[in-house]
Design an enzyme around this catalytic site. Structure first.
Site, PDB file in Angstrom:
ATOM      1  N   VAL A 164      68.970  82.192  95.748  1.00  0.00           N
ATOM      2  CA  VAL A 164      67.883  83.089  96.171  1.00  0.00           C
ATOM      3  C   VAL A 164      66.954  82.370  97.148  1.00  0.00           C
ATOM      4  O   VAL A 164      65.953  82.924  97.596  1.00  0.00           O
ATOM      5  CB  VAL A 164      67.103  83.622  94.937  1.00  0.00           C
ATOM      6  CG1 VAL A 164      68.018  84.522  94.104  1.00  0.00           C
ATOM      7  CG2 VAL A 164      66.550  82.502  94.064  1.00  0.00           C
ATOM      8  N   ASN A 199      82.563  70.668  94.710  1.00  0.00           N
ATOM      9  CA  ASN A 199      81.524  70.611  93.693  1.00  0.00           C
ATOM     10  C   ASN A 199      81.342  69.175  93.227  1.00  0.00           C
ATOM     11  O   ASN A 199      82.231  68.339  93.398  1.00  0.00           O
ATOM     12  CB  ASN A 199      81.908  71.520  92.508  1.00  0.00           C
ATOM     13  CG  ASN A 199      80.706  72.019  91.745  1.00  0.00           C
ATOM     14  OD1 ASN A 199      79.784  72.581  92.318  1.00  0.00           O
ATOM     15  ND2 ASN A 199      80.707  71.776  90.430  1.00  0.00           N
ATOM     16  N   HIS A 213      72.506  87.750  94.502  1.00  0.00           N
ATOM     17  CA  HIS A 213      71.535  87.709  93.396  1.00  0.00           C
ATOM     18  C   HIS A 213      70.110  87.927  93.874  1.00  0.00           C
ATOM     19  O   HIS A 213      69.156  87.623  93.141  1.00  0.00           O
ATOM     20  CB  HIS A 213      71.636  86.369  92.651  1.00  0.00           C
ATOM     21  CG  HIS A 213      72.900  86.253  91.849  1.00  0.00           C
ATOM     22  ND1 HIS A 213      73.325  85.063  91.304  1.00  0.00           N
ATOM     23  CD2 HIS A 213      73.844  87.166  91.528  1.00  0.00           C
ATOM     24  CE1 HIS A 213      74.452  85.258  90.646  1.00  0.00           C
ATOM     25  NE2 HIS A 213      74.815  86.520  90.788  1.00  0.00           N
ATOM     26  N   THR A 222      78.822  75.574  92.621  1.00  0.00           N
ATOM     27  CA  THR A 222      78.578  76.556  91.571  1.00  0.00           C
ATOM     28  C   THR A 222      79.376  76.177  90.331  1.00  0.00           C
ATOM     29  O   THR A 222      80.525  75.737  90.406  1.00  0.00           O
ATOM     30  CB  THR A 222      78.913  77.993  92.023  1.00  0.00           C
ATOM     31  OG1 THR A 222      78.624  78.908  90.958  1.00  0.00           O
ATOM     32  CG2 THR A 222      80.343  78.135  92.490  1.00  0.00           C
ATOM     33  N   SER A 223      78.752  76.364  89.159  1.00  0.00           N
ATOM     34  CA  SER A 223      79.366  75.905  87.901  1.00  0.00           C
ATOM     35  C   SER A 223      80.390  76.880  87.342  1.00  0.00           C
ATOM     36  O   SER A 223      81.074  76.573  86.367  1.00  0.00           O
ATOM     37  CB  SER A 223      78.261  75.692  86.853  1.00  0.00           C
ATOM     38  OG  SER A 223      77.630  76.949  86.565  1.00  0.00           O
ATOM     39  N   CYS A 264      59.143 102.912  93.805  1.00  0.00           N
ATOM     40  CA  CYS A 264      59.760 103.616  94.952  1.00  0.00           C
ATOM     41  C   CYS A 264      60.986 102.905  95.485  1.00  0.00           C
ATOM     42  O   CYS A 264      61.625 103.351  96.429  1.00  0.00           O
ATOM     43  CB  CYS A 264      58.725 103.789  96.071  1.00  0.00           C
ATOM     44  SG  CYS A 264      58.339 102.264  96.967  1.00  0.00           S
ATOM     45  N   ALA A 272      77.428  67.789  98.008  1.00  0.00           N
ATOM     46  CA  ALA A 272      77.670  68.782  99.061  1.00  0.00           C
ATOM     47  C   ALA A 272      77.421  68.224 100.456  1.00  0.00           C
ATOM     48  O   ALA A 272      78.178  68.486 101.393  1.00  0.00           O
ATOM     49  CB  ALA A 272      76.795  70.006  98.816  1.00  0.00           C
TER      50      ALA A 272
HETATM   51  N1  APR Z   1      76.497  68.747  95.431  1.00  0.00           N
HETATM   52  C1  APR Z   1      77.468  69.584  94.971  1.00  0.00           C
HETATM   53  N2  APR Z   1      77.427  70.191  93.754  1.00  0.00           N
HETATM   54  C2  APR Z   1      76.356  69.928  92.991  1.00  0.00           C
HETATM   55  C3  APR Z   1      75.302  69.068  93.399  1.00  0.00           C
HETATM   56  C4  APR Z   1      75.411  68.470  94.673  1.00  0.00           C
HETATM   57  N3  APR Z   1      74.476  67.626  95.148  1.00  0.00           N
HETATM   58  N4  APR Z   1      74.390  69.014  92.393  1.00  0.00           N
HETATM   59  C5  APR Z   1      74.845  69.812  91.410  1.00  0.00           C
HETATM   60  N5  APR Z   1      76.029  70.359  91.755  1.00  0.00           N
HETATM   61  C6  APR Z   1      76.852  71.308  90.997  1.00  0.00           C
HETATM   62  C7  APR Z   1      76.773  71.131  89.501  1.00  0.00           C
HETATM   63  O1  APR Z   1      77.758  70.199  89.062  1.00  0.00           O
HETATM   64  C8  APR Z   1      77.079  72.551  89.005  1.00  0.00           C
HETATM   65  O2  APR Z   1      78.485  72.714  88.815  1.00  0.00           O
HETATM   66  O3  APR Z   1      76.351  72.601  91.258  1.00  0.00           O
HETATM   67  C9  APR Z   1      76.614  73.451  90.141  1.00  0.00           C
HETATM   68  C10 APR Z   1      75.341  74.218  89.824  1.00  0.00           C
HETATM   69  O4  APR Z   1      75.637  75.084  88.750  1.00  0.00           O
HETATM   70  P1  APR Z   1      74.480  76.015  88.169  1.00  0.00           P
HETATM   71  O5  APR Z   1      73.245  75.221  87.943  1.00  0.00           O
HETATM   72  O6  APR Z   1      75.078  76.783  87.034  1.00  0.00           O
HETATM   73  O7  APR Z   1      74.153  77.022  89.370  1.00  0.00           O
HETATM   74  P2  APR Z   1      74.993  78.290  89.832  1.00  0.00           P
HETATM   75  O8  APR Z   1      76.447  78.085  89.581  1.00  0.00           O
HETATM   76  O9  APR Z   1      74.560  78.601  91.215  1.00  0.00           O
HETATM   77  O10 APR Z   1      74.446  79.437  88.848  1.00  0.00           O
HETATM   78  C11 APR Z   1      74.910  80.744  89.080  1.00  0.00           C
HETATM   79  O11 APR Z   1      73.411  81.551  87.372  1.00  0.00           O
HETATM   80  O12 APR Z   1      71.337  81.349  86.447  1.00  0.00           O
HETATM   81  C12 APR Z   1      72.116  82.148  87.253  1.00  0.00           C
HETATM   82  O13 APR Z   1      71.426  83.617  88.937  1.00  0.00           O
HETATM   83  C13 APR Z   1      71.520  82.254  88.628  1.00  0.00           C
HETATM   84  O14 APR Z   1      72.647  82.284  90.753  1.00  0.00           O
HETATM   85  C14 APR Z   1      72.560  81.591  89.516  1.00  0.00           C
HETATM   86  C15 APR Z   1      73.835  81.722  88.713  1.00  0.00           C
END
Ligand code: APR
Length: 238
Positions: A95, A203, A111, A179-180, A122, A221
């Site tokens: 976001v 990741n 999101h 993303t996790s 509205c 990243a």
């Molecule tokens: N480089 C690459 N990956 C990274 C780094 C980095 N420097 N730091 C952390 N990560 C990885 C972590 O290992 C993890 O797998 O990024 C991922 C972040 O995961 P989350 O914190 O779960 O975030 P995300 O996957 O975006 O969550 C999805 O969940 O809470 C909701 O709406 C919220 O959009 C979000 C959604």
């Protein structure tokens, strides 16, 4: 050599971590500080809107501070979009506005966005940099008391799902970054394209859906994304 494939990139909080924004599920993440049930559901907003506003006002204020800027990974994706001759779509779960500030144009926030607010009366959505509170009046219907962050909360339908479904059906290369794989429907996108598209996960560590990917590249990243983009462009002599 065949045509360059349509590319679908999905990003999560990990791509913004090195810009200084916390993730959600790392040890120092947002959900280690506050419960989802208290700040990120429609029920939480109905129960205690001031608390929800405080949570998002703090994150919106952080985003507008000079210290937060796009990093090399955001910039590499914007460069890939500019130089790729085939279709390209970046769908982010984030976001924050770091992809826009890096120059990404073909971008969807599934999101929602911290710097947008929406009137629950509205339904008008507005760009918004300031704090929001329970007395804020809607710039469209002028009525106070129903403004909310334009964020998709747990239990709500993500935005742009029709466009996202079409792009998933057409893509030949699916790349997930930072993303996790904990939250659906985004966590299910790799399985949806499996067999049709090559799938790559970039990741820090294997995600919950790592088994859905043909290739995994682990690292921060700002290192792995620019290297991946350079490798992809070189492979297509772009
Ligand atoms: N480089 C690459 N990956 C990274 C780094 C980095 N420097 N730091 C952390 N990560 C990885 C972590 O290992 C993890 O797998 O990024 C991922 C972040 O995961 P989350 O914190 O779960 O975030 P995300 O996957 O975006 O969550 C999805 O969940 O809470 C909701 O709406 C919220 O959009 C979000 C959604």
């Amino acid at each position: 050599m065949s045509e360059p494939p349509a590319i679908f990139v999905l990003t999560g909080a990990g791509i913004s971590r090195e810009s200084g924004l916390s993730t959600f599920r790392d040890a120092d993440g947002a959900w280690a500080q506050v419960r989802i049930e208290d700040v990120a559901t429609p029920e939480a907003f109905a129960r205690d809107p001031a608390r929800v506003h405080d949570f998002y006002n703090a994150r919106r204020a952080q985003l507008t501070s000079a210290a937060i800027a796009p990093n090399a990974a955001h910039l590499a994706l914007a460069a890939l979009e500019r130089r790729w001759p085939g279709a390209f779509l970046l769908v982010t779960q984030n976001v924050d506005d770091l992809h826009e500030r890096a120059g990404s144009k073909r971008l969807l926030h599934m999101h929602g966005e911290l710097k947008r607010v929406r009137c629950a009366r509205c339904d008008a959505s507005h760009s918004w940099d300031a704090a929001l509170d329970t007395a804020t009046a809607c710039p469209s219907c002028l009525l106070p008391g129903r403004m909310r962050p334009d964020i998709v909360w747990f239990g709500e339908m993500p935005y742009h799902m029709e466009r996202i479904g079409g792009a998933l059906r057409r893509c030949g290369l699916f790349v997930a970054i930072g993303t996790s794989g904990n939250v659906y429907p985004a966590a299910g996108f790799a399985a949806e394209v499996c067999g049709r598209a090559r799938t790559v996960e970039l990741n820090l560590e294997p995600s919950e859906v790592a088994s859905q990917f043909d290739e995994a590249i682990h690292g921060k990243a700002t290192g792995v994304v620019p290297a991946f983009v350079a490798r992809l462009l070189a492979a297509w002599k772009l």
